[in-house]
Enzyme design. Structure first.
Site, short mmCIF file in Angstrom:
data_model
loop_
_atom_site.label_atom_id
_atom_site.label_comp_id
_atom_site.label_asym_id
_atom_site.label_seq_id
_atom_site.Cartn_x
_atom_site.Cartn_y
_atom_site.Cartn_z
N GLU A 1 0.81 -1.23 0.00
CA GLU A 1 0.00 0.00 0.00
C GLU A 1 0.84 1.28 0.00
OE1 GLU A 1 -2.82 -0.49 3.22
OE2 GLU A 1 -3.48 -2.43 2.46
N GLU B 1 -5.70 -11.16 -1.82
CA GLU B 1 -6.56 -11.03 -0.63
C GLU B 1 -8.02 -11.01 -1.05
OE1 GLU B 1 -5.35 -7.76 1.90
OE2 GLU B 1 -3.22 -8.11 1.53
O1 G3I Z 1 -6.80 -10.21 18.49
C1 G3I Z 1 -7.50 -9.06 18.99
C2 G3I Z 1 -8.53 -9.49 20.03
O2 G3I Z 1 -7.85 -10.03 21.14
C3 G3I Z 1 -9.37 -8.27 20.43
O3 G3I Z 1 -10.37 -8.66 21.29
C4 G3I Z 1 -10.00 -7.64 19.19
C5 G3I Z 1 -10.77 -6.35 19.53
O4 G3I Z 1 -10.85 -5.48 18.44
O5 G3I Z 1 -8.98 -7.29 18.29
C6 G3I Z 1 -8.23 -8.41 17.84
O6 G3I Z 1 -7.28 -7.96 16.95
C7 G3I Z 1 -7.74 -7.61 15.66
C8 G3I Z 1 -7.02 -8.48 14.64
O7 G3I Z 1 -7.39 -8.07 13.35
C9 G3I Z 1 -7.32 -9.98 14.78
O8 G3I Z 1 -8.66 -10.22 14.46
C10 G3I Z 1 -7.44 -6.14 15.43
O9 G3I Z 1 -8.23 -5.34 16.28
C11 G3I Z 1 -7.73 -5.77 13.99
O10 G3I Z 1 -7.25 -4.47 13.74
C12 G3I Z 1 -7.02 -6.74 13.06
O11 G3I Z 1 -7.45 -6.43 11.78
C13 G3I Z 1 -6.66 -6.94 10.73
C14 G3I Z 1 -6.35 -5.80 9.77
O12 G3I Z 1 -5.64 -6.31 8.66
C15 G3I Z 1 -5.52 -4.71 10.44
O13 G3I Z 1 -5.14 -3.76 9.54
C16 G3I Z 1 -7.46 -8.04 10.00
O14 G3I Z 1 -7.58 -9.19 10.85
C17 G3I Z 1 -6.75 -8.43 8.72
O15 G3I Z 1 -7.61 -9.25 7.96
C18 G3I Z 1 -6.43 -7.19 7.91
O16 G3I Z 1 -5.70 -7.58 6.76
C19 G3I Z 1 -5.37 -6.52 5.84
C20 G3I Z 1 -4.07 -6.90 5.16
O17 G3I Z 1 -3.08 -7.10 6.13
C21 G3I Z 1 -3.65 -5.81 4.16
N1 G3I Z 1 -4.68 -5.56 3.21
C22 G3I Z 1 -5.97 -5.22 3.79
C23 G3I Z 1 -6.42 -6.33 4.74
C24 G3I Z 1 -7.79 -6.05 5.28
O18 G3I Z 1 -7.77 -4.89 6.08
#
Ligand code: G3I
Length: 365
Positions: A149, A254
Site C-alpha cells: 500500500e 486477498e
Molecule cells: O486479536 C484481537 C482481540 O484479542 C481483540 O479482542 C479484538 C478487539 O478489536 O482485536 C483483535 O485484533 C484484531 C485483529 O485483526 C485480529 O482479528 C485487530 O483489532 C484488527 O485491527 C485486526 O485487523 C486486521 C487488519 O488487517 C488490520 O489492519 C485483520 O484481521 C486483517 O484481515 C487485515 O488484513 C489486511 C491486510 O493485512 C492488508 N490488506 C488489507 C487487509 C484487510 O484490512
C-alpha cells in the site's frame, strides 16, 4: 440386505464430490489463515485448507507489530507455527508483510531521543527487521509481500513515515534487503484498488522502475477486496491485461466479495455514525437470501473467468469461512457479512460450486 450396501454407492454416483480447487486450478490457490488456524485450533478450517488449497498466507502473524513488537524483541512463536503449518501440509507459504505504514509499532517511526526519524535510523530498522524475519524463514517462506500500500488512489506515493524518513527509494531498499536475506524467495508489491487506472499505471511504473535498477520483483498483488457489484468486470479485465502486458505476473492476494450495501460515508465515519450506518446496512443478520447467494456465485464465476483469461499466478482468499472474515468488522463493526466460499459452519456455498465449475471447464482448453 444388499440394498443397504448399494444405497450409499448409488448416492455417491449421483453426487460425485467436487474435486479440490487445487487439483483443477492452473494457478496457486489458497487462503489467509489466522493464529488459531495455524495452531490447528479450528478443525473446520483446517479440513478445508488442507483439502482445497496449496498455498497459505498469514492474515496477521507476520506483520511487524506481531513479530517484532519492541526494539530487539521478537515474538516468533505464532509465525513459527504458521510456517510449520504450511510446510507440514506441503504448501507454498507466503509472508505478509515486511514494509507497511499500518500495524507497525510506534517505536519504529520514532526518532532517537524523541526527535524526528532520520533516514539512517529508519533504514537501519528496516534492514534489521527484514534480515531477522526473512532470514529466519529462508527457504521455507516462498514469497514475500515486500511493500504494501505505498500508493495513493491518484497514483502518487503515499505519504508514510517510511517515505518521510527515507525518501522515495525506501521501496527499492526494501526489495534489495529482502533479496539479500533470501535470494530464492519471490518478492511482490501489494496494494488495493489497482483496478483504478491511475493507481494501476502507477504500480506498473513503480515495478518497472525497480526492475530497471536490477531488483527482483516477481508479482504485483491486487488485494481484491471487492464488492458484489463493483469494481466493474471491465476494470478488472483491463487491470490484469495491463499487468500482463507490463511483463509482471498479476497475483490476487486477498480476495473476498463484500455482499452488504455500501454507504459512501462509511469509510472514515466516527463510531456514532458507524452505528447508524450499521443499522441501515446490516441487512442479512440471519442468513444470506438465496437470490444473493446466487448473485455472489455469479460474481465469483465472473472474476475467476478473468483470472483464467489473464493467467494470474496465484489466487488467495482473505479468510477461509465466513465465520472469521475481517469484513464483519470493517468498515463498520458488528455486521454479518458473507464474502467467502464456505459459510459459518464450513459448508460449501453456491459460490464454491461456481468457482469449481469455471475451473473444471477450463481444463484442457
Ligand atoms: O486479536 C484481537 C482481540 O484479542 C481483540 O479482542 C479484538 C478487539 O478489536 O482485536 C483483535 O485484533 C484484531 C485483529 O485483526 C485480529 O482479528 C485487530 O483489532 C484488527 O485491527 C485486526 O485487523 C486486521 C487488519 O488487517 C488490520 O489492519 C485483520 O484481521 C486483517 O484481515 C487485515 O488484513 C489486511 C491486510 O493485512 C492488508 N490488506 C488489507 C487487509 C484487510 O484490512
Amino acid at each position: 440386505m444388499s440394498s443397504l450396501f448399494l444405497l450409499p454407492c448409488a448416492a455417491a454416483a449421483l453426487a460425485p464430490e467436487t474435486p479440490p480447487l487445487k487439483s483443477i486450478a492452473p494457478f496457486r490457490i489458497g487462503a489467509a489463515i489466522n493464529r488459531t488456524q495455524s495452531a490447528d485450533g479450528d478443525p473446520v478450517a483446517t479440513a478445508i485448507v488442507t483439502r482445497q488449497f496449496n498455498t497459505v498466507t498469514a492474515e496477521n502473524d507476520l506483520k511487524w507489530e506481531k513479530v517484532h513488537p519492541g526494539p530487539n524483541r521478537y515474538d516468533f512463536e505464532p509465525s513459527d507455527r504458521y510456517v510449520d503449518f504450511g510446510t507440514r501440509n506441503g504448501m507454498f507459504v507466503v509472508g505478509h508483510v515486511l514494509v507497511w505504514h499500518q500495524q507497525t509499532p510506534a517505536w519504529v517511526f520514532a526518532g532517537e531521543g524523541g526527535g524526528k526519524l532520520d533516514r539512517e535510523t529508519a533504514l537501519g530498522r528496516m534492514k534489521e527487521h527484514i534480515a531477522a524475519v526473512v532470514g529466519r524463514y529462508k527457504g521455507r517462506i516462498g514469497g514475500w509481500d515486500v511493500v504494501n500500500e505505498a500508493l495513493e488512489e491518484d497514483g502518487s506515493l503515499r505519504t508514510t513515515p517510511w517515505l518521510e524518513a527515507i525518501g522515495e527509494d525506501y521501496i527499492a531498499k526494501a526489495f534489495e534487503l529482502a533479496h539479500d536475506a533470501d535470494p530464492s524467495a519471490e518478492l511482490y508489491y501489494n496494494d488495493y484498488n489497482l483496478w483504478k487506472p491511475a493507481k494501476r499505471d502507477a504500480a506498473i511504473r513503480l515495478v518497472q522502475a525497480l526492475k530497471a535498477k536490477g531488483l527482483r520483483v516477481d508479482g504485483i498483488g491486487e488485494q481484491a477486496h471487492w464488492g458484489i457489484d463493483d469494481p466493474p468486470l471491465e476494470a478488472i479485465d483491463a487491470e490484469l491485461a495491463a499487468f500482463r502486458a507490463s511483463g509482471t505476473t498479476p497475483l490476487v492476494t486477498e480476495l473476498d466479495v463484500d455482499v452488504l450495501p455500501r454507504d459512501p460515508d462509511m469509510w472514515g465515519a466516527d463510531l456514532a455514525k458507524k452505528a447508524k450506518i450499521r443499522a441501515t446496512t446490516n441487512v442479512y443478520p440471519d442468513g444470506l437470501p438465496d437470490a444473493v447467494q446466487q448473485k455472489l456465485a455469479r460474481r465469483y464465476a465472473d472474476v475467476f473467468g478473468l483470472f483464467l483469461k489473464h493467467g494470474v499466478g496465484r489466487v488467495t482468499f482473505w479468510g477461509v469461512t465466513d465465520a472469521t472474515t475481517w469484513l464483519d468488522d470493517f468498515p463498520v463493526p458488528g455486521r454479518v457479512n458473507y464474502p467467502l466460499l464456505w459459510d459459518r459452519k464450513g459448508r460449501e456455498k453456491p459460490a464454491f460450486e461456481a468457482v469449481a465449475d469455471v475451473l473444471e471447464k477450463n481444463i484442457g482448453r
